[in-house]
Scaffold this active site. Structure first.
Site, PDB file in Angstrom:
ATOM      1  CB  THR A 219      -0.978   0.034   1.188  1.00 56.90           C
ATOM      2  OG1 THR A 219      -0.257   0.170   2.416  1.00 56.90           O
ATOM      3  CG2 THR A 219      -1.823  -1.226   1.229  1.00 56.90           C
ATOM      4  CG  LEU A 279      -6.284   5.385  -1.627  1.00 56.04           C
ATOM      5  CD1 LEU A 279      -6.603   6.511  -0.652  1.00 56.04           C
ATOM      6  CD2 LEU A 279      -6.685   5.798  -3.031  1.00 56.04           C
ATOM      7  CG  HIS A 280      -3.335   1.957   3.851  1.00 52.51           C
ATOM      8  ND1 HIS A 280      -1.985   1.676   3.850  1.00 52.51           N
ATOM      9  CD2 HIS A 280      -3.471   3.082   4.600  1.00 52.51           C
ATOM     10  CE1 HIS A 280      -1.335   2.577   4.571  1.00 52.51           C
ATOM     11  NE2 HIS A 280      -2.225   3.443   5.034  1.00 52.51           N
ATOM     12  CG  ASP A 281      -8.627   0.411   3.876  1.00 51.65           C
ATOM     13  OD1 ASP A 281      -7.648  -0.271   4.236  1.00 51.65           O
ATOM     14  OD2 ASP A 281      -9.291   1.093   4.670  1.00 51.65           O
TER      15      ASP A 281
END
Length: 395
Positions: A219, A279-281
């Protein structure tokens, strides 16, 4: 004509980056979102549930995507304090453009029971569970309904951190000390929030073979730089003549960038990452698209080999045996214990295990995400036109 989209149940804790995960799942043409469940994490359960319903309202999906209330604490641990230094008091600080929820969450059935009913209604081997917050709901779901393990196509988790040069990503520094985790020196937040839940999912003999883990190492390759923020704000055509600098071409785009700017400041202040926040998710959502045909243009390629070995980076690649450190309390972890640390051992070629990508095609990811924002813009415009025709005041 049969529906060939991928059924997805999204479990989340909105959260700035969860906003983009919801948007991607709701508007990707190859995904059919079955429902959203909320969990404690980036804020309290009450706030993450409110945020989920507000986000769905902002993208004109509140009437078609139900929200269910999940766990307020870990499986076997006391409640933990949310990371207000990252996501603010509400979990979505930074903008005043989030609308009040148009549709409340469903309170008549527990989240994991709703997820079970929705997933069992899909053809065997087609549906995915995606978890982008603490893994409490996901673990509780498969604990209560173990038959789902054989039924689902896969489980995609955003969490953990591998370290040791797993990718070229910068993981950040706190108080002058380089770290692997983002909550302690060793642990990523989603894992530490409920390490027992994470250990159940990642070490289960059958489920682990269907599990994709998207760690911070991946991420943190996906940074929302100034260039990306401009793409989101103005679209691929850029700022046109007459547009006010810094103002998005739609209210939704303005809201998204305001959220990113708040997220960017906290990541710069806390971790020293100044290029833009990761922007991980949404990457956990994108990972369910790996089986798509390239011809449709909707697939987001992930790379599953160590690039240094000179092997083709696409296709079925490396698999891992994963373990999670569960010893110690939240307080112990803050004091230096390795609670929540993830360890991954590369398995011999051909052995089944947890899929942990080493990267993805970022150009394709940003293009696909922007296309989803454009579809949300169009849906918002249609909803606005319907209200105007009906004589309903609009903001």
């Amino acid at each position: 004509m049969s529906d060939t989209r991928i059924p997805v149940w999204l479990d989340c804790d909105p959260g700035h980056d969860d906003t983009f995960a919801i948007l991607l799942a709701a508007y990707h043409p190859a995904i059919r979102i079955l429902g959203v469940s909320t969990v404690f994490g980036n804020a309290s359960l009450e706030k993450t549930t409110h945020n989920a319903t507000s986000i769905l309202t902002a993208i004109s999906q509140s009437a078609s995507i139900p929200v269910y209330i999940g766990a307020s604490k870990a499986l076997f641990r006391p409640p933990m304090h949310p990371p207000t230094d990252i996501h603010g008091e509400t979990g979505l600080d930074g903008t005043k453009l989030l609308p009040p929820p148009a549709v409340p969450p469903v309170a008549t059935i527990p989240a994991i029971d709703a997820a079970y009913e929705a997933l069992k209604s899909t053809p065997r081997g087609t549906a995915w569970v995606v978890a982008t917050g603490s893994f409490t709901n996901a673990a509780a779901l498969f604990m209560k309904y173990p038959e789902l393990i054989q039924h689902v196509a896969g489980l995609s988790l955003m969490g953990g951190a591998i370290g040791n040069g797993f990718t070229a990503a910068v993981l950040g520094t706190v108080d002058g000390v380089p770290r692997v985790g983002n909550w302690t020196q060793f642990a990523e937040f989603n894992i530490l929030a409920d390490p027992e839940a994470a250990a159940f999912l990642l070490t289960h003999g059958e489920l682990s073979k269907k599990t994709t883990l998207i760690p911070l190492d991946v991420t943190h390759l996906c940074l929302t730089t100034a260039q990306v923020q401009e793409l989101i704000l103005y679209g691929p055509e850029g700022r046109k003549e007459g547009m006010v600098p810094g103002r998005g071409k739609t209210e939704l785009r303005q809201m998204l960038v305001e959220l990113l700017l708040f997220f960017a400041k906290t990541y710069a202040d806390v971790f020293g990452i100044t290029e833009g926040p990761p922007l991980h998710d949404p990457l956990a959502v994108a990972a369910v698209l790996s089986g798509l045909d390239e011809k449709g243009g909707h697939k987001i390629p992930f790379y599953e080999h160590d690039p240094s070995v000179g092997v083709s980076m696409e296709g079925k690649g490396e698999r891992y045996e994963v373990s999670v450190a569960t010893e110690g309390s939240y307080e112990d972890a803050k004091a230096g214990a390795r609670t929540g640390q993830v360890t991954a051992r590369l398995l011999p070629p051909g052995e089944e295990g947890v899929r942990i990508p080493r990267g993805l095609d970022l150009g394709v990811f940003w293009r696909v995400l922007e296309e989803c924002i454009s579809r949300a813009d169009e849906a918002n415009e249609r909803a606005r036109a319907v209200k105007q025709e009906a004589g309903v005041p609009t903001a």
